[in-house]
Design an enzyme around this catalytic site. Structure first.
Site, PDB file in Angstrom:
ATOM      1  N   LYS A  94      -9.639   2.392  -3.345  1.00 36.75           N
ATOM      2  CA  LYS A  94     -10.161   1.866  -2.080  1.00 36.75           C
ATOM      3  C   LYS A  94     -11.545   2.431  -1.788  1.00 36.75           C
ATOM      4  CE  LYS A  94      -8.914   1.110   2.769  1.00 36.75           C
ATOM      5  NZ  LYS A  94      -7.961   1.403   3.850  1.00 36.75           N
ATOM      6  N   CYS A 103      -5.845  -2.920   2.630  1.00 32.32           N
ATOM      7  CA  CYS A 103      -5.776  -2.802   4.095  1.00 32.32           C
ATOM      8  C   CYS A 103      -7.052  -3.277   4.781  1.00 32.32           C
ATOM      9  CB  CYS A 103      -5.419  -1.356   4.453  1.00 32.32           C
ATOM     10  SG  CYS A 103      -4.987  -1.121   6.194  1.00 32.32           S
ATOM     11  N   GLU A 132       0.835  -1.203   0.000  1.00 27.46           N
ATOM     12  CA  GLU A 132       0.000   0.000   0.000  1.00 27.46           C
ATOM     13  C   GLU A 132       0.871   1.255   0.000  1.00 27.46           C
ATOM     14  OE1 GLU A 132      -3.568   1.978   2.760  1.00 27.46           O
ATOM     15  OE2 GLU A 132      -2.313   0.362   3.553  1.00 27.46           O
TER      16      GLU A 132
END
Length: 523
Positions: free
Chosen positions: A349, A401, A278
């Site tokens: 995301k 995540c 990330e």
């Protein structure tokens, strides 16, 4: 004011003398040992059984009095469960939040108290509408299903530490492709209730029925199992840079970070797929075009693809996305030629982390403390449903995540031609706590549900690959700059869970709820 303080102290003293309060608290605290990295999974059933015992009154005493009793001890159980289980959150608050210790501890207490409301509500509703032990058991499973669902969606959701994750490495993990983690959570409650009845009521009938139900689900799994290795194997390279958290978003360190990842990759281009974590490229995408074009050319020249996390700030809309992009070979009709900014082969995301990636009521909260004004805490949500990434002929199902904890979100982007479940993260926020281990455990449960090999790469660990058929895992060390070369067998076929999600479990929940309430009405 004196009277209020006196009342609080009196209640605290009474609780300190209350054996059931201690039982409930310790049941919650010890539950943490069921999760990674400890993974003493049988403790889950014992802790649930003790929690039920502490919240349960006599066999014939149900209704308002019993519900108050159950809510009280269910809340205490929840405080222990989340107080120990997510203690790693305090590491990030204390280290990077810039708040006094007393304030950071108070914030943790408030968070755990909020989460403890959900088990308290489940126990209270079960006791309120039950007419006896059996209807109580049916209602307990149903109400926990509802409250756990709410915990995963209210205020954007926090579905961490569900009971089902404790079974990631137990024999019950065989049921994950059938009922998912959500179903495993309810199976844990069923077994815990059976254990409670067996130990405290000396009643074996419930245990036999529970065993029969689990056996029936297993038979359905055998009949409906459609997953096997395909004839394709790929070589992957995971690159873990181990960049210190306080340097990750320092502009003066951007080039050093990007160069480090490039240097670690350069001797290892001979892989089918290369993955960086990330925001491995900390520079915003529009300003890193020359660096990305160079990587794209190198990957294409070596007949491979590279996936990296990057921050995308789109000036025309002022939107900021936590993004994954693919460089090199893509083999996608709309992605010919060299790297282009805002190409379609990207993932943005969707499920943002509160405080870390967006701040509710930011006009009020940001001035209060550095915790509410962290770097990169103004992200924009991507679409809930997005295309899989296409990399070197592979269909990659991505999650960034925190998103990997949202089973419905991950499954919503699954297709029957998805080859690999891929997740990136930066767990440097949580130091040497058990948080990163729990995060990896959650990712492995998603792989079990969907029956797809998992690749997880992070800034400082835990990075690794996992095969859900053989249940084998290969990791690289935490807190070390390292690379991991791994051979991954691809899997074909669709699991029952990937096709139907939680629908079969919800049907069972409704039937049990109706059964529990009906028994109460007849009584």
């Amino acid at each position: 004011m004196t009277a209020i303080v006196k009342t609080i102290l009196t209640n605290c003293l009474n609780l300190a003398k209350d054996k059931k309060a201690w039982l409930a608290l310790f049941a919650g605290l010890f539950l943490t040992l069921s999760y990674a990295p400890f993974e003493i999974w049988p403790l889950t059933f014992a802790c649930i059984a003790v929690a039920i015992h502490s919240t349960h009154t006599s066999k014939n005493q149900y209704g308002k009095l019993a519900s108050k009793h159950a809510a009280k001890y269910g809340f205490i159980f929840g405080l222990g469960w989340f107080g120990a289980g997510i203690s790693w959150v305090h590491v990030s608050i204390a280290t990077f939040g810039g708040m006094p210790l007393v304030a950071s501890l108070l914030l943790m207490v408030l968070l755990c108290a909020y989460l403890a409301i959900y088990p308290a509500l489940a126990f209270a509703l079960s006791a309120r509408f039950a007419s006896g032990p059996n209807s109580y058991g049916l209602l307990l499973i149903s109400t926990f299903a509802i409250t756990e669902y709410l915990r995963g969606v209210v205020l954007t959701g926090f579905p961490w530490l569900s009971f089902g994750y404790t079974q990631t490495d137990s024999p019950l993990n065989y049921l994950a492709p059938i009922v998912g983690e959500f179903g495993l959570t309810l199976i844990c409650i069923t077994i815990g209730f059976s254990l409670f009845r067996l130990i405290f009521d000396k009643e074996i009938k419930t245990t036999l029925i529970s065993t029969a139900i689990i056996g029936l689900i297993s038979v359905i799994g055998v009949v409906g199992h459609d997953n096997k290795y395909s004839d394709k194997t790929i070589n992957t390279l995971l690159v873990q840079g181990n960049i210190k958290q306080n340097l990750r978003f320092e502009p003066s360190e951007f080039w050093a970070t990007m160069s480090k990842y490039q240097d670690m990759t350069r001797p290892n281009w001979n892989a089918d797929l290369i993955v960086w974590p990330e925001a491995a490229v900390p520079e915003i995408e529009a300003l890193a075009d020359s660096f990305l074009a160079g990587l794209d050319s190198a990957a294409s020249f070596n007949n491979t693809a590279l996936i990296t996390g990057i921050v995308d700030y789109q000036r025309h809309t002022r939107a900021i996305f936590n993004t994954l992009i693919v460089l090199g070979n893509k083999e996608r009709d709309d992605e010919h030629g060299h790297y282009q900014y805002l190409g379609n082969n990207r993932y943005q995301k969707h499920q943002l982390l509160p405080i870390g990636e967006f701040v509710p009521f930011e006009e009020i909260l940001r001035p209060i403390a550095p915790l509410f004004d962290l770097p990169m805490s103004s992200f924009t949500r991507g679409d809930e449903v997005q295309n899989n990434l296409r990399a070197n002929g592979l269909n990659i199902l991505p999650a960034i995540c925190y998103e990997i904890a949202f089973a419905n979100l991950v499954r919503g982007n699954y297709h029957n031609d998805s080859d690999i479940l891929f997740t990136v993260s930066n767990d440097a926020w949580f130091g040497a706590s058990h948080g990163p281990h729990q995060h990896m455990q959650i990712a492995r449960m998603r792989a079990l549900e969907l029956q797809r090999p998992l690749i997880r790469v992070t800034n400082n660990g835990i990075s690794g690959v996992y095969d859900p058929i053989s249940n084998t895992q290969l990791n690289m060390p935490q807190f070390k700059a390292d690379v991991l070369k791994a051979e991954i067998k691809l899997i074909e076929g669709d699991s029952i869970y990937s096709q139907y999600g939680n629908l079969p479990v919800w049907i069972a929940v409704v039937l049990m709820g109706v059964g529990g309430i009906t028994r109460g009405a007849r009584r």
